[in-house]
Motif scaffolding. Sequence first.
Motif, PDB file in Angstrom:
ATOM      1  N   ASP A   8      45.946  36.559  36.967  1.00  0.00           N
ATOM      2  CA  ASP A   8      44.656  36.571  36.280  1.00  0.00           C
ATOM      3  C   ASP A   8      43.771  37.689  36.818  1.00  0.00           C
ATOM      4  O   ASP A   8      43.958  38.161  37.939  1.00  0.00           O
ATOM      5  CB  ASP A   8      43.914  35.241  36.472  1.00  0.00           C
ATOM      6  CG  ASP A   8      44.556  34.106  35.719  1.00  0.00           C
ATOM      7  OD1 ASP A   8      44.722  34.227  34.494  1.00  0.00           O
ATOM      8  OD2 ASP A   8      44.905  33.101  36.364  1.00  0.00           O
ATOM      9  N   PHE A   9      42.773  38.062  36.002  1.00  0.00           N
ATOM     10  CA  PHE A   9      41.728  39.001  36.405  1.00  0.00           C
ATOM     11  C   PHE A   9      40.410  38.256  36.548  1.00  0.00           C
ATOM     12  O   PHE A   9      40.121  37.337  35.774  1.00  0.00           O
ATOM     13  CB  PHE A   9      41.525  40.088  35.337  1.00  0.00           C
ATOM     14  CG  PHE A   9      42.445  41.260  35.452  1.00  0.00           C
ATOM     15  CD1 PHE A   9      42.235  42.232  36.415  1.00  0.00           C
ATOM     16  CD2 PHE A   9      43.500  41.414  34.574  1.00  0.00           C
ATOM     17  CE1 PHE A   9      43.067  43.340  36.502  1.00  0.00           C
ATOM     18  CE2 PHE A   9      44.330  42.513  34.648  1.00  0.00           C
ATOM     19  CZ  PHE A   9      44.119  43.481  35.617  1.00  0.00           C
ATOM     20  N   ARG A  51      44.549  51.406  35.858  1.00  0.00           N
ATOM     21  CA  ARG A  51      43.473  51.629  34.892  1.00  0.00           C
ATOM     22  C   ARG A  51      43.988  52.632  33.861  1.00  0.00           C
ATOM     23  O   ARG A  51      44.607  53.634  34.216  1.00  0.00           O
ATOM     24  CB  ARG A  51      42.215  52.176  35.573  1.00  0.00           C
ATOM     25  CG  ARG A  51      41.061  52.403  34.586  1.00  0.00           C
ATOM     26  CD  ARG A  51      39.770  52.878  35.246  1.00  0.00           C
ATOM     27  NE  ARG A  51      39.964  54.091  36.023  1.00  0.00           N
ATOM     28  CZ  ARG A  51      39.849  54.174  37.357  1.00  0.00           C
ATOM     29  NH1 ARG A  51      39.528  53.103  38.063  1.00  0.00           N
ATOM     30  NH2 ARG A  51      40.036  55.309  37.986  1.00  0.00           N
ATOM     31  N   LYS A  52      43.703  52.348  32.594  1.00  0.00           N
ATOM     32  CA  LYS A  52      44.161  53.239  31.534  1.00  0.00           C
ATOM     33  C   LYS A  52      43.213  54.431  31.430  1.00  0.00           C
ATOM     34  O   LYS A  52      41.999  54.267  31.287  1.00  0.00           O
ATOM     35  CB  LYS A  52      44.230  52.500  30.203  1.00  0.00           C
ATOM     36  CG  LYS A  52      44.935  53.289  29.134  1.00  0.00           C
ATOM     37  CD  LYS A  52      45.231  52.429  27.935  1.00  0.00           C
ATOM     38  CE  LYS A  52      46.128  53.200  26.980  1.00  0.00           C
ATOM     39  NZ  LYS A  52      46.480  52.395  25.833  1.00  0.00           N
ATOM     40  N   GLU A  53      43.788  55.615  31.522  1.00  0.00           N
ATOM     41  CA  GLU A  53      43.031  56.860  31.369  1.00  0.00           C
ATOM     42  C   GLU A  53      43.731  57.682  30.298  1.00  0.00           C
ATOM     43  O   GLU A  53      44.792  58.269  30.560  1.00  0.00           O
ATOM     44  CB  GLU A  53      42.950  57.619  32.697  1.00  0.00           C
ATOM     45  CG  GLU A  53      42.118  56.896  33.737  1.00  0.00           C
ATOM     46  CD  GLU A  53      41.965  57.682  35.027  1.00  0.00           C
ATOM     47  OE1 GLU A  53      42.470  58.824  35.116  1.00  0.00           O
ATOM     48  OE2 GLU A  53      41.338  57.147  35.955  1.00  0.00           O
ATOM     49  N   GLY A  54      43.164  57.692  29.113  1.00  0.00           N
ATOM     50  CA  GLY A  54      43.816  58.369  27.995  1.00  0.00           C
ATOM     51  C   GLY A  54      45.064  57.604  27.593  1.00  0.00           C
ATOM     52  O   GLY A  54      44.996  56.425  27.250  1.00  0.00           O
ATOM     53  N   ALA A 109      47.442  44.565  35.401  1.00  0.00           N
ATOM     54  CA  ALA A 109      47.985  44.086  36.671  1.00  0.00           C
ATOM     55  C   ALA A 109      49.458  43.768  36.465  1.00  0.00           C
ATOM     56  O   ALA A 109      49.835  43.163  35.464  1.00  0.00           O
ATOM     57  CB  ALA A 109      47.238  42.845  37.151  1.00  0.00           C
ATOM     58  N   VAL A 110      50.284  44.194  37.407  1.00  0.00           N
ATOM     59  CA  VAL A 110      51.720  43.927  37.361  1.00  0.00           C
ATOM     60  C   VAL A 110      52.107  43.218  38.653  1.00  0.00           C
ATOM     61  O   VAL A 110      51.876  43.748  39.751  1.00  0.00           O
ATOM     62  CB  VAL A 110      52.534  45.235  37.202  1.00  0.00           C
ATOM     63  CG1 VAL A 110      54.025  44.931  37.193  1.00  0.00           C
ATOM     64  CG2 VAL A 110      52.122  45.970  35.930  1.00  0.00           C
ATOM     65  N   LEU A 111      52.664  42.035  38.513  1.00  0.00           N
ATOM     66  CA  LEU A 111      53.105  41.240  39.655  1.00  0.00           C
ATOM     67  C   LEU A 111      54.634  41.224  39.673  1.00  0.00           C
ATOM     68  O   LEU A 111      55.270  40.618  38.813  1.00  0.00           O
ATOM     69  CB  LEU A 111      52.550  39.811  39.564  1.00  0.00           C
ATOM     70  CG  LEU A 111      52.901  38.858  40.696  1.00  0.00           C
ATOM     71  CD1 LEU A 111      52.408  39.380  42.042  1.00  0.00           C
ATOM     72  CD2 LEU A 111      52.334  37.470  40.415  1.00  0.00           C
ATOM     73  N   GLU A 142      49.474  41.411  33.081  1.00  0.00           N
ATOM     74  CA  GLU A 142      48.238  40.960  32.420  1.00  0.00           C
ATOM     75  C   GLU A 142      47.389  42.194  32.164  1.00  0.00           C
ATOM     76  O   GLU A 142      47.226  43.040  33.044  1.00  0.00           O
ATOM     77  CB  GLU A 142      47.504  39.977  33.331  1.00  0.00           C
ATOM     78  CG  GLU A 142      46.260  39.384  32.754  1.00  0.00           C
ATOM     79  CD  GLU A 142      46.535  38.329  31.707  1.00  0.00           C
ATOM     80  OE1 GLU A 142      45.651  38.116  30.851  1.00  0.00           O
ATOM     81  OE2 GLU A 142      47.609  37.704  31.744  1.00  0.00           O
ATOM     82  N   THR A 143      46.849  42.310  30.955  1.00  0.00           N
ATOM     83  CA  THR A 143      46.005  43.441  30.599  1.00  0.00           C
ATOM     84  C   THR A 143      44.666  42.926  30.090  1.00  0.00           C
ATOM     85  O   THR A 143      44.615  41.946  29.340  1.00  0.00           O
ATOM     86  CB  THR A 143      46.676  44.302  29.500  1.00  0.00           C
ATOM     87  OG1 THR A 143      47.967  44.709  29.981  1.00  0.00           O
ATOM     88  CG2 THR A 143      45.856  45.537  29.191  1.00  0.00           C
ATOM     89  N   VAL A 144      43.568  43.596  30.511  1.00  0.00           N
ATOM     90  CA  VAL A 144      42.238  43.167  30.129  1.00  0.00           C
ATOM     91  C   VAL A 144      41.318  44.395  30.045  1.00  0.00           C
ATOM     92  O   VAL A 144      41.519  45.367  30.767  1.00  0.00           O
ATOM     93  CB  VAL A 144      41.676  42.126  31.125  1.00  0.00           C
ATOM     94  CG1 VAL A 144      41.450  42.738  32.478  1.00  0.00           C
ATOM     95  CG2 VAL A 144      40.398  41.494  30.621  1.00  0.00           C
ATOM     96  N   THR A 145      40.332  44.331  29.163  1.00  0.00           N
ATOM     97  CA  THR A 145      39.286  45.350  29.112  1.00  0.00           C
ATOM     98  C   THR A 145      38.022  44.735  29.688  1.00  0.00           C
ATOM     99  O   THR A 145      37.550  43.703  29.218  1.00  0.00           O
ATOM    100  CB  THR A 145      39.040  45.830  27.666  1.00  0.00           C
ATOM    101  OG1 THR A 145      40.257  46.412  27.169  1.00  0.00           O
ATOM    102  CG2 THR A 145      37.943  46.881  27.615  1.00  0.00           C
TER     103      THR A 145
END
Length: 143
Positions: A52-53, A83-86, A119-121, A138-141
């Motif tokens: 979780d985040f 973190r997604k950058e582009g 996040a990658v576990l 898990e991916t979140v904005t």
Amino acid sequence: MTTINSLIFKKSIVYTIILATLLSFSLTSFAALPGNSEISPLWVNLSAMDLDFYFSGNTGTASGEIYRKLSATLIEATLTVYRKEGFRWVTVASQTDSSNISLAINVEFNAIAGATYKAVLDVMVYGTSVDETETITETVTYQ
């Protein structure tokens, strides 16, 4: 006319075989014990895992929990936050830990509003008869 029908029939058989083959590669197997309606992965040593985040102000935390079965002897895990950058994912923070009972692993990072985080576990559970690896994401904005 029968030659055209025969050609169409042969093509449809080929496409059906290709489709069935492709679908068989993308299926994930799950199992349930007799009398249990819950369907989950059939793990030998791993009992459960969660990711979780959490965000508070400019601080983000990715939190992973891993629980073993009695047959397991050791849990090793790495939790990495990106973190997604582009169009690419940049590593923000990472933590590795191990335990012979259960494992809670946390990674704190500086959070930027509007950024998308992943996040990658990655987990390795060692057991008496077989070792298991498992990965959850898990991916979140962050708003």
